[in-house]
Design a protein around this motif. Structure first.
Motif, PDB file in Angstrom:
ATOM      1  N   THR A  48      20.977  10.407 -13.158  1.00  0.00           N
ATOM      2  CA  THR A  48      20.667  10.395 -11.731  1.00  0.00           C
ATOM      3  C   THR A  48      19.958   9.108 -11.321  1.00  0.00           C
ATOM      4  O   THR A  48      19.076   8.609 -12.022  1.00  0.00           O
ATOM      5  N   GLY A  49      20.349   8.578 -10.152  1.00  0.00           N
ATOM      6  CA  GLY A  49      19.679   7.405  -9.619  1.00  0.00           C
ATOM      7  C   GLY A  49      18.607   7.748  -8.612  1.00  0.00           C
ATOM      8  O   GLY A  49      17.851   6.875  -8.172  1.00  0.00           O
ATOM      9  N   LEU A  50      18.514   9.031  -8.249  1.00  0.00           N
ATOM     10  CA  LEU A  50      17.490   9.490  -7.298  1.00  0.00           C
ATOM     11  C   LEU A  50      16.245   9.897  -8.084  1.00  0.00           C
ATOM     12  O   LEU A  50      16.221  10.958  -8.723  1.00  0.00           O
ATOM     13  N   ARG A  51      15.234   9.055  -8.031  1.00  0.00           N
ATOM     14  CA  ARG A  51      14.040   9.268  -8.847  1.00  0.00           C
ATOM     15  C   ARG A  51      12.791   8.943  -8.037  1.00  0.00           C
ATOM     16  O   ARG A  51      12.775   7.995  -7.237  1.00  0.00           O
ATOM     17  N   GLY A  52      11.745   9.720  -8.264  1.00  0.00           N
ATOM     18  CA  GLY A  52      10.452   9.456  -7.658  1.00  0.00           C
ATOM     19  C   GLY A  52       9.483   8.945  -8.707  1.00  0.00           C
ATOM     20  O   GLY A  52       9.250   9.629  -9.719  1.00  0.00           O
ATOM     21  N   LEU A  53       8.937   7.764  -8.496  1.00  0.00           N
ATOM     22  CA  LEU A  53       8.054   7.122  -9.479  1.00  0.00           C
ATOM     23  C   LEU A  53       6.681   6.875  -8.856  1.00  0.00           C
ATOM     24  O   LEU A  53       6.569   6.088  -7.902  1.00  0.00           O
ATOM     25  N   PRO A  54       5.638   7.507  -9.355  1.00  0.00           N
ATOM     26  CA  PRO A  54       4.284   7.223  -8.869  1.00  0.00           C
ATOM     27  C   PRO A  54       3.911   5.765  -9.118  1.00  0.00           C
ATOM     28  O   PRO A  54       4.330   5.160 -10.115  1.00  0.00           O
ATOM     29  N   ILE A  55       3.108   5.201  -8.250  1.00  0.00           N
ATOM     30  CA  ILE A  55       2.778   3.779  -8.322  1.00  0.00           C
ATOM     31  C   ILE A  55       2.108   3.410  -9.642  1.00  0.00           C
ATOM     32  O   ILE A  55       2.299   2.303 -10.163  1.00  0.00           O
ATOM     33  N   GLN A  56       1.353   4.333 -10.246  1.00  0.00           N
ATOM     34  CA  GLN A  56       0.634   4.009 -11.478  1.00  0.00           C
ATOM     35  C   GLN A  56       1.568   3.803 -12.668  1.00  0.00           C
ATOM     36  O   GLN A  56       1.165   3.248 -13.690  1.00  0.00           O
ATOM     37  N   HIS A  57       2.829   4.237 -12.550  1.00  0.00           N
ATOM     38  CA  HIS A  57       3.770   4.081 -13.651  1.00  0.00           C
ATOM     39  C   HIS A  57       4.638   2.828 -13.517  1.00  0.00           C
ATOM     40  O   HIS A  57       5.407   2.520 -14.443  1.00  0.00           O
ATOM     41  N   LEU A  58       4.533   2.101 -12.409  1.00  0.00           N
ATOM     42  CA  LEU A  58       5.392   0.933 -12.222  1.00  0.00           C
ATOM     43  C   LEU A  58       5.145  -0.177 -13.251  1.00  0.00           C
ATOM     44  O   LEU A  58       6.103  -0.830 -13.689  1.00  0.00           O
ATOM     45  N   PRO A  59       3.890  -0.455 -13.668  1.00  0.00           N
ATOM     46  CA  PRO A  59       3.724  -1.459 -14.723  1.00  0.00           C
ATOM     47  C   PRO A  59       4.496  -1.116 -15.995  1.00  0.00           C
ATOM     48  O   PRO A  59       5.072  -2.010 -16.625  1.00  0.00           O
ATOM     49  N   PRO A 117       0.819  -1.225   0.000  1.00  0.00           N
ATOM     50  CA  PRO A 117       0.000   0.000   0.000  1.00  0.00           C
ATOM     51  C   PRO A 117       0.853   1.276   0.000  1.00  0.00           C
ATOM     52  O   PRO A 117       0.997   1.946   1.025  1.00  0.00           O
ATOM     53  N   VAL A 118       1.415   1.604  -1.147  1.00  0.00           N
ATOM     54  CA  VAL A 118       2.197   2.832  -1.295  1.00  0.00           C
ATOM     55  C   VAL A 118       1.677   3.614  -2.488  1.00  0.00           C
ATOM     56  O   VAL A 118       1.053   3.063  -3.404  1.00  0.00           O
ATOM     57  N   ASP A 119       1.945   4.914  -2.484  1.00  0.00           N
ATOM     58  CA  ASP A 119       1.556   5.787  -3.592  1.00  0.00           C
ATOM     59  C   ASP A 119       2.651   5.950  -4.619  1.00  0.00           C
ATOM     60  O   ASP A 119       2.429   6.485  -5.708  1.00  0.00           O
ATOM     61  N   GLY A 120       3.865   5.515  -4.262  1.00  0.00           N
ATOM     62  CA  GLY A 120       4.976   5.652  -5.179  1.00  0.00           C
ATOM     63  C   GLY A 120       6.250   5.148  -4.538  1.00  0.00           C
ATOM     64  O   GLY A 120       6.263   4.707  -3.376  1.00  0.00           O
ATOM     65  N   VAL A 121       7.348   5.194  -5.308  1.00  0.00           N
ATOM     66  CA  VAL A 121       8.645   4.757  -4.794  1.00  0.00           C
ATOM     67  C   VAL A 121       9.677   5.836  -5.084  1.00  0.00           C
ATOM     68  O   VAL A 121       9.553   6.612  -6.043  1.00  0.00           O
ATOM     69  N   ILE A 122      10.689   5.872  -4.242  1.00  0.00           N
ATOM     70  CA  ILE A 122      11.861   6.704  -4.488  1.00  0.00           C
ATOM     71  C   ILE A 122      13.043   5.758  -4.614  1.00  0.00           C
ATOM     72  O   ILE A 122      13.337   4.997  -3.689  1.00  0.00           O
ATOM     73  N   THR A 123      13.703   5.764  -5.756  1.00  0.00           N
ATOM     74  CA  THR A 123      14.881   4.923  -5.948  1.00  0.00           C
ATOM     75  C   THR A 123      16.124   5.726  -5.611  1.00  0.00           C
ATOM     76  O   THR A 123      16.244   6.895  -5.986  1.00  0.00           O
ATOM     77  N   ILE A 124      17.052   5.099  -4.881  1.00  0.00           N
ATOM     78  CA  ILE A 124      18.308   5.755  -4.537  1.00  0.00           C
ATOM     79  C   ILE A 124      19.449   4.781  -4.759  1.00  0.00           C
ATOM     80  O   ILE A 124      19.242   3.560  -4.856  1.00  0.00           O
ATOM     81  N   ASP A 125      20.669   5.304  -4.825  1.00  0.00           N
ATOM     82  CA  ASP A 125      21.848   4.458  -4.948  1.00  0.00           C
ATOM     83  C   ASP A 125      22.341   4.058  -3.568  1.00  0.00           C
ATOM     84  O   ASP A 125      22.068   4.731  -2.564  1.00  0.00           O
ATOM     85  N   ALA A 126      23.108   2.973  -3.531  1.00  0.00           N
ATOM     86  CA  ALA A 126      23.551   2.423  -2.252  1.00  0.00           C
ATOM     87  C   ALA A 126      24.904   2.958  -1.804  1.00  0.00           C
ATOM     88  O   ALA A 126      25.440   2.488  -0.810  1.00  0.00           O
ATOM     89  N   ASP A 127      25.460   3.923  -2.527  1.00  0.00           N
ATOM     90  CA  ASP A 127      26.825   4.367  -2.233  1.00  0.00           C
ATOM     91  C   ASP A 127      26.898   5.617  -1.374  1.00  0.00           C
ATOM     92  O   ASP A 127      27.962   6.211  -1.209  1.00  0.00           O
ATOM     93  N   GLY A 128      25.777   6.063  -0.818  1.00  0.00           N
ATOM     94  CA  GLY A 128      25.784   7.201   0.089  1.00  0.00           C
ATOM     95  C   GLY A 128      25.837   8.559  -0.575  1.00  0.00           C
ATOM     96  O   GLY A 128      26.018   9.582   0.099  1.00  0.00           O
ATOM     97  N   GLN A 129      25.633   8.622  -1.884  1.00  0.00           N
ATOM     98  CA  GLN A 129      25.737   9.889  -2.595  1.00  0.00           C
ATOM     99  C   GLN A 129      24.412  10.635  -2.694  1.00  0.00           C
ATOM    100  O   GLN A 129      24.364  11.729  -3.265  1.00  0.00           O
ATOM    101  N   HIS A 130      23.355  10.038  -2.183  1.00  0.00           N
ATOM    102  CA  HIS A 130      22.066  10.725  -2.136  1.00  0.00           C
ATOM    103  C   HIS A 130      21.748  11.060  -0.685  1.00  0.00           C
ATOM    104  O   HIS A 130      21.660  10.169   0.162  1.00  0.00           O
ATOM    105  N   LEU A 131      21.574  12.330  -0.408  1.00  0.00           N
ATOM    106  CA  LEU A 131      21.348  12.800   0.951  1.00  0.00           C
ATOM    107  C   LEU A 131      19.875  12.674   1.337  1.00  0.00           C
ATOM    108  O   LEU A 131      18.984  12.756   0.477  1.00  0.00           O
TER     109      LEU A 131
END
Length: 348
Positions: A155-166, A83-97
């Motif tokens: 950029t690896g920092l992205r916000g994706l609304p749930i309706q666009h995941l398919p 039950p989420v409205d979207g996702v935020i993708t980030i990188d694992a290397d600590g470069q996104h604050l």
């Protein structure tokens, strides 16, 4: 607005753990970490993460690439009906604050239908050369390919609304090229894009990045490379067929052999180019593509002859061969843009 944080992770280190700890402390309640087939020595890292109720760990048996890791997380969210409205993708290397993730989250609340990109400032002096050059080159190629102007295409920092995941699951690409393919698909599917400025952070000259310059650059730019190879192969075929027809017809039709050989070679080589571009380079098209292709070919041929003639007679008066090369180089890039955006576009 309920958001999940998605972190594709391959051979994580302390910086990845610090990011996750900070997210938990900031009350992000859904954090999905994808173990992209790291070696056995990293198993304890992911085992410890499972002790946090806020963290879900998904595993790949072997390394499959960042694109596949992101798709694995998207599959999980949709299949489990998280039950989420979207996702935020980030990188694992600590470069996104954390502050930048919060900027993306706030923008997602303001524009819930748009994909949000965290855009870095590559004009800063501390940006590594390969990152500055790679972004500029990729940004230019992306603009030529799609007509979309972006500040940061990698950029690896992205916000994706749930309706666009398919849609995200349908996009080709398993490694770093996937993120570029995502950006290209947004315009084709009329999905709005918003950029928010974020901090430009490079730790240890970006040594922790798993980006392989040769292999991953090839995957990112391969469509343009294949387009060039297709054009070169078509030119070689045109010249080869012309020579063959000259050899076969010269004795029988001494008056018309040049015209016949030229037309026959050009028709056959253009058919070859059309089918290669549709099925191998762009990988899509419609019943209209054939007509569009030859309309474009006719325009480019007329533009080439007209431009060379005009520039030669009106301005230069010399160097017609060099002039022809320069004009056709510009038209070559123009042809790539038009073929991708119009000739072989995916019809709804």
């Amino acid at each position: 607005m309920e958001l999940a944080i998605v972190i594709p992770s391959y051979k994580p280190d302390d910086k990845c753990r610090a990011v996750i700890d900070e997210l938990i402390a900031s009350q992000f309640s859904r954090i999905i970490v994808v173990d992209d087939g790291g070696e056995e020595e990293y198993a304890s890292f992911f085992t410890k993460l499972k002790t946090f109720k806020e963290v879900t760990v998904l595993h790949h048996a072997k390394n499959q690439g960042k694109g596949r890791a992101l798709k694995t997380a998207f599959h999980y969210i949709l299949n489990e009906d998280i039950p989420v409205d979207g996702v935020i993708t980030i990188d694992a290397d600590g470069q996104h604050l954390l502050s930048d993730m919060q900027k993306v989250a706030e923008q997602m609340r303001e524009t819930p239908d748009a994909v949000i990109l965290g855009a870095r400032d590559f004009t800063q002096k501390d940006v590594p050369f390969r990152s500055r050059f790679g972004n500029r080159f990729t940004r230019l190629l992306f603009r030529l390919s799609t007509g979309t102007v972006l500040t940061d295409t990698q950029t690896g920092l992205r916000g994706l609304p749930i309706q666009h995941l398919p849609l995200m699951l349908e996009i080709k690409g398993e490694r770093f090229e996937y993120e570029m393919n995502v950006l290209g698909s947004l315009k084709r599917n009329e999905i709005p894009i918003e950029e928010v400025e974020i901090e430009t952070v490079y730790l240890d000259e970006n040594k922790s990045s798993h980006f392989h310059p040769l292999r991953d650059s090839f995957h990112i730019y391969k469509i343009f490379l294949f387009y060039g190879m297709s054009g070169g192969a078509s030119l070689a075929l045109d010249l080869g067929l012309y020579s063959l027809f000259i050899y076969l017809w010269k004795e029988d039709s001494p008056q018309m052999f040049i015209i016949f050989a030229t037309i026959a070679a050009r028709v056959l080589s253009s058919l070859f180019n059309y089918f290669v571009n549709r099925h191998k380079v762009f990988g899509q098209g419609s019943s209209k593509s054939f007509v569009r292709y030859y309309l474009l070919a006719a325009f480019i041929m007329a533009a080439s002859a007209g431009s060379v003639h005009l520039l030669y007679t009106e301005w230069l008066g010399r160097g017609e061969v060099v002039l022809k090369v320069l004009v056709d180089s510009v038209l070559f890039i123009f042809g790539f843009i038009v073929q991708r955006a119009w000739v072989f576009r995916k019809e709804n």
